[in-house]
Enzyme design. Structure first.
Site, PDB file in Angstrom:
ATOM      1  N   LYS A  91       1.754  -3.456  -6.001  1.00 20.03           N
ATOM      2  CA  LYS A  91       1.153  -2.314  -5.311  1.00 20.03           C
ATOM      3  C   LYS A  91       2.061  -1.924  -4.154  1.00 20.03           C
ATOM      4  O   LYS A  91       2.742  -2.773  -3.567  1.00 20.03           O
ATOM      5  CB  LYS A  91      -0.227  -2.689  -4.754  1.00 20.03           C
ATOM      6  N   HIS A 197     -16.183  12.098  -9.303  1.00 19.72           N
ATOM      7  CA  HIS A 197     -16.794  13.322  -9.846  1.00 19.72           C
ATOM      8  C   HIS A 197     -16.756  13.330 -11.370  1.00 19.72           C
ATOM      9  O   HIS A 197     -17.646  13.883 -12.015  1.00 19.72           O
ATOM     10  CB  HIS A 197     -16.124  14.582  -9.265  1.00 19.72           C
TER      11      HIS A 197
END
Length: 364
Positions: A91, A197
């Protein structure tokens, strides 16, 4: 307290001595001309080149940024192992407010740093970075995924991330209630951005009742205008206390499950897209003691990394969606292993992932 390099001693202790450490390599990157300050952490390359996104965030301190990179990289090792990918975990974090300092010059400088690792780390999007950013990074680094279709990439990985979380929810429903359907279940989602969403759309299509919150009120307003049946609450504190909540989905930043939130959580299931949801070791037991079923975050949110990994071999959406669909079976297997071993699901997932990484190291 600092060590001889000036780095906080607690960060080095984490890296070299704690159970949360064991990272192979940590690179501190700086380009003063562009303002870039970044940390690239490689936790493991046992299964292959480390793969993980680039987070662009205004950390309160450099020490906080390093700690986040270490935690996120470790999580990617487990995520990639559980997703069945031939990739280790890594990461990167870029320190700063992307709204203020993100520039083409900065992203190109970052790309050069990633390229300097010679393929040991493959980067992609994360919080604060987007497909267009990866297109810029890719101009300096061929080990970049999450690019736009126009530039040979797969595009937005949040589509399959949300799909995988949805499959994890279905598995939790199957395990807990004997039926994978979420129809008429009440699901609370904290964070309705890139992933959240899309998750709302899946749940509404199945007939679930959806309650949401997000720090960005304009995002919530747009969502509720588009879907009037969605209920909005003021904040996460209110969301976790919603009466008769069946599923809680943390889809923002990590640490959502902690000593303050777990005791008041009304949901029977926790299954969300956020990374590192458990604030500290022991929280998984607190959830189990309260009878709350936890779907390990790095298992259910692996749809995005499945997509960006596939991009390296010539992206095929249907192939990726088929792989992401298997998150349902993987999550069910973890619940079964946890029940058999008498341990929380998070511990069961860790055992399975650690075994795969150990077997890979043994074949070297």
């Amino acid at each position: 307290m600092t060590d001889v390099t000036g780095a906080p001693a607690d960060v080095l202790h984490t890296l070299f001595h704690s159970d949360q450490g064991g990272h192979e390599q940590v690179v501190l990157c700086q380009d003063r001309a562009s303002g870039l300050k970044a940390v690239i952490a490689l936790h493991s390359t046992a299964l292959g080149p480390a793969l993980g996104g680039t987070r662009f965030y205004p950390y309160a301190s450099e020490a906080e940024a390093v700690a986040d990179a270490l935690n996120l990289a470790r999580g990617m090792s487990y995520k990639n192992a559980m997703a069945g990918l031939d990739h280790g975990g890594g990461k990167a974090v870029i320190i700063g407010d992307p709204e203020q300092i993100k520039s083409e010059e900065l992203l190109l400088a970052y790309g050069r740093f990633v390229a300097s690792l010679g393929g040991r780390y493959v980067t992609a999007c994360d919080v604060g970075t987007y497909v267009a950013d990866m297109d810029v990074v890719a101009r300096e680094c061929r080990w970049t995924t999450g690019r736009s279709p126009e530039n040979g990439g797969a595009g937005d990985s949040s589509v399959l991330t949300s799909y995988g979380v949805y499959q994890g929810m279905r598995a939790a429903a199957q395990h807990l209630w004997g039926d994978p359907t979420l129809r008429d279940r009440t699901v609370g989602i904290a964070g309705v951005g890139k992933v959240g969403h899309h998750l709302v759309e899946h749940l509404l299509a199945e007939g679930a009742h959806v309650v949401v919150t997000d720090v960005r009120k304009d995002v919530v307003r747009a969502l509720t205008e588009r879907h009037p049946s969605v209920v909005a609450v003021a904040d996460t504190d209110a969301l976790i206390r919603v009466e008769n909540l069946d599923v809680y989905a943390p889809c923002a930043l990590g640490g959502a499950l902690n000593d303050a939130t777990v005791p008041v959580l009304t949901a029977k299931v926790v299954c969300g897209a956020a990374n590192n949801q458990l604030a500290h070791p022991g929280v998984e037991k607190d959830l189990a003691d309260r009878g709350i079923l936890y779907a390990p975050d790095y298992v259910v949110n692996a749809g995005g990394v499945i997509q960006v990994a596939d991009e390296l071999h010539g992206f095929d959406f249907d192939r990726c969606k088929a792989k992401a669909s298997k998150i349902f079976d993987t999550t069910l297997a973890i619940f079964a292993r946890a029940k058999e071993d008498g341990i929380p699901p998070a511990a069961a997932a860790d055992r399975i992932a650690e075994r795969r990484m150990a077997e890979a190291r043994g074949r070297r």
